[in-house]
Design an enzyme around this catalytic site. Sequence first.
Site, PDB file in Angstrom:
ATOM      1  N   TYR A   1       0.830  -1.206   0.000  1.00 34.76           N
ATOM      2  CA  TYR A   1       0.000   0.000   0.000  1.00 34.76           C
ATOM      3  C   TYR A   1       0.861   1.251   0.000  1.00 34.76           C
ATOM      4  O   TYR A   1       0.740   2.098   0.881  1.00 34.76           O
ATOM      5  CB  TYR A   1      -0.952   0.000   1.204  1.00 34.76           C
ATOM      6  CG  TYR A   1      -1.880  -1.167   1.177  1.00 34.76           C
ATOM      7  CD1 TYR A   1      -3.047  -1.121   0.421  1.00 34.76           C
ATOM      8  CD2 TYR A   1      -1.588  -2.337   1.862  1.00 34.76           C
ATOM      9  CE1 TYR A   1      -3.900  -2.203   0.364  1.00 34.76           C
ATOM     10  CE2 TYR A   1      -2.429  -3.431   1.812  1.00 34.76           C
ATOM     11  CZ  TYR A   1      -3.583  -3.353   1.057  1.00 34.76           C
ATOM     12  OH  TYR A   1      -4.411  -4.423   0.997  1.00 34.76           O
TER      13      TYR A   1
ATOM     14  N   TYR B   1     -11.857  -8.045   6.412  1.00 32.07           N
ATOM     15  CA  TYR B   1     -10.689  -8.060   5.527  1.00 32.07           C
ATOM     16  C   TYR B   1     -10.347  -9.515   5.210  1.00 32.07           C
ATOM     17  O   TYR B   1     -10.232 -10.335   6.115  1.00 32.07           O
ATOM     18  CB  TYR B   1      -9.467  -7.371   6.155  1.00 32.07           C
ATOM     19  CG  TYR B   1      -8.257  -7.475   5.246  1.00 32.07           C
ATOM     20  CD1 TYR B   1      -8.127  -6.644   4.147  1.00 32.07           C
ATOM     21  CD2 TYR B   1      -7.291  -8.455   5.454  1.00 32.07           C
ATOM     22  CE1 TYR B   1      -7.059  -6.771   3.270  1.00 32.07           C
ATOM     23  CE2 TYR B   1      -6.216  -8.590   4.585  1.00 32.07           C
ATOM     24  CZ  TYR B   1      -6.107  -7.743   3.499  1.00 32.07           C
ATOM     25  OH  TYR B   1      -5.051  -7.874   2.632  1.00 32.07           O
TER      26      TYR B   1
ATOM     27  N   ASP C   1     -12.592 -17.392   8.061  1.00 32.39           N
ATOM     28  CA  ASP C   1     -11.238 -16.947   7.712  1.00 32.39           C
ATOM     29  C   ASP C   1     -10.468 -16.722   9.013  1.00 32.39           C
ATOM     30  O   ASP C   1     -10.605 -15.693   9.657  1.00 32.39           O
ATOM     31  CB  ASP C   1     -11.330 -15.670   6.875  1.00 32.39           C
ATOM     32  CG  ASP C   1      -9.962 -15.112   6.501  1.00 32.39           C
ATOM     33  OD1 ASP C   1      -8.944 -15.621   7.015  1.00 32.39           O
ATOM     34  OD2 ASP C   1      -9.927 -14.158   5.701  1.00 32.39           O
TER      35      ASP C   1
ATOM     36  N   LYS D   1      -0.878 -16.947   7.889  1.00 33.21           N
ATOM     37  CA  LYS D   1      -0.070 -16.104   8.784  1.00 33.21           C
ATOM     38  C   LYS D   1       0.782 -16.881   9.793  1.00 33.21           C
ATOM     39  O   LYS D   1       1.912 -17.195   9.477  1.00 33.21           O
ATOM     40  CB  LYS D   1      -0.969 -15.065   9.440  1.00 33.21           C
ATOM     41  CG  LYS D   1      -1.422 -14.022   8.412  1.00 33.21           C
ATOM     42  CD  LYS D   1      -1.878 -12.721   9.036  1.00 33.21           C
ATOM     43  CE  LYS D   1      -1.926 -11.609   8.019  1.00 33.21           C
ATOM     44  NZ  LYS D   1      -3.263 -11.245   7.559  1.00 33.21           N
TER      45      LYS D   1
END
Length: 426
Positions: free
Chosen positions: A18, A146, A247, A276
Site C-alpha cells: 500500500y 478483511y 477466515d 499467517k
Amino acid sequence: MRSEALLRFDREHLWHPYASMTQPITAWPVREAEGVHLILEDGRRLIDGMASWWSVIHGYRHPRLVAALQAQAARLSHVMFGGLTHEPAVALGRRLVGLTPEPLQHVFFADSGSVAVEVAIKMALQYRIARGETGRSRLLALRCGYHGDTFAAMSVCDPEGGMHHLFAGILPRQVFAPAPACRPGSGEAEPDLQAFRERIERHADELAAVILEPIVQGAGGMRFYCPEFLAGVRALCDEYGLLLIADEIATGFGRTGTLFACEQAGISPDILCVGKALTGGMLTLAATLCTREVAETIGRGEPGLFMHGPTFMANPLACRVACESIDLLLEQPWQARIRDIEQGLRSGLAPCREIDGVRDVRVLGAIGVVELDRPVDMSVVPARFVERGVWVRPFRNLVYVMPPYVIDEESLAVLCRAIREVVAEI
Ligand SMILES: *Cc1c(COP(=O)(O)O)cnc(C)c1O
C-alpha cells in the site's frame, strides 16, 4: 554508507505494501532479528509489536524452526504436488485435521492467505455448481471485514474501507451485513443477528456462502465481536443451507486465547482458512480445510475435480516448518502465555482511555487496540515509535499491537509505555 545505498535503491525501485513509488515513505532497514527484537542496520534494537503481521508467534530466529528449515532444505526443498506427495505435507495435514473441528477432513495447501481465501470461495462456488444451483454464486460478508488483496478476496472486504470503489464494475458484487456491534462478553447478539437474517432472506436464492473472520475483524478495523453472534450465524447458515467460510488467517494458532477463534462459539465452519502464524512466520504458507460433504459434492459434479493448483502448493520447507511451529506451540502452556499478555496489554493500555482523542481501548487475547478519533499521520508516527525502541505500525485511526507470544513482561511494558506516550503526543 551501506544502509544509505540500500535505502536509495529501495526508495527508487521497490514497491512496499500500500505504498507510492513516487512519494515513498521511510522504510527502516532491518539487518537481522532475534526473539522479540528487530535489529536495524545501525544496530538499534526494536521490540516488535506487530509479529510481522500476526505471523511470528515464537519470535524471530527460533532455533527449532531454523533447524527444521535447514534439515528439510538439505533433503527436499520443493517438488511439484501434482502426482507426487511427501512426508512434510502429510505430517502437516495430519496436524491440521487433528487440531480443527472434526467435520473438517480435507486440506488444500496454498501459498498465501489471499490464495487460501480464493480457494475457499472457489470451493463454495464449485459446490453450488455441482448441486446444479448455478444461480447461487454470491457471498454474504460482514462490513469492516478483511480477507486479502486478490480479486475474489477483495470483493468480500469492507466495501468502503476496501478497494470496491477503485475496482467498481470489475469486482463481483457481494452482499454485506452490518459489522456486529455486540462486544465480547455482552452476549447481546440479537439485533446483529436480526440484520444478518434480513440479508439472508432477501438474497437466499443467490447466496452460495457466508464468509467472515470469527470474533476478531483484523485489517478491516481491529474490531472484536461476541461469540453469540458467530454461533447465531452458524445456526442461520444451517437454516438456509448456506456454507460457512471462517477466515482464521489472523486469529488461528492461539492469538485470541483459543487455538482457533471459532472454538469460542463452539462452532465448526464448512470451510476454514489458516495462514499467517501457520509457519511461525518463517515462510509463506496457508491452507483451506473443508468438510467431507463439500469435498464429496465437488467430486460428484462436473468436472469432478477441484480446479486449483498453485506451483508451490504444499512446499516441503513451509510444511516442515509449520509442523515444527505447531508442535512448539502445543508443547508449551500457550493459553497461560496468551492470558499473561492479555493482562499486560489490559493494564498497560488502560491509561490511554484518559488521553484526549482516544475513542476506545480494547484487548482480546494477545491483541491490543487503541482507537483514535482521527487518522494517524503515517509520515511521523512510526518514527516516534522507533525513537522509543519499539516497532508499531498503525493504520487509519488505529494504533494496535499483536506481539510475538515470547514477549517478556518488561518488553511488553516498554511497548505499552511507548504507545501511551506516542498517543498522548498525537
Ligand atoms: C492477512 C489476511 C489475509 C490475507 O493473507 P495474505 O497472506 O496477506 O494474502 C486474509 N484474511 C485475513 C483475515 C487476514 O488477516
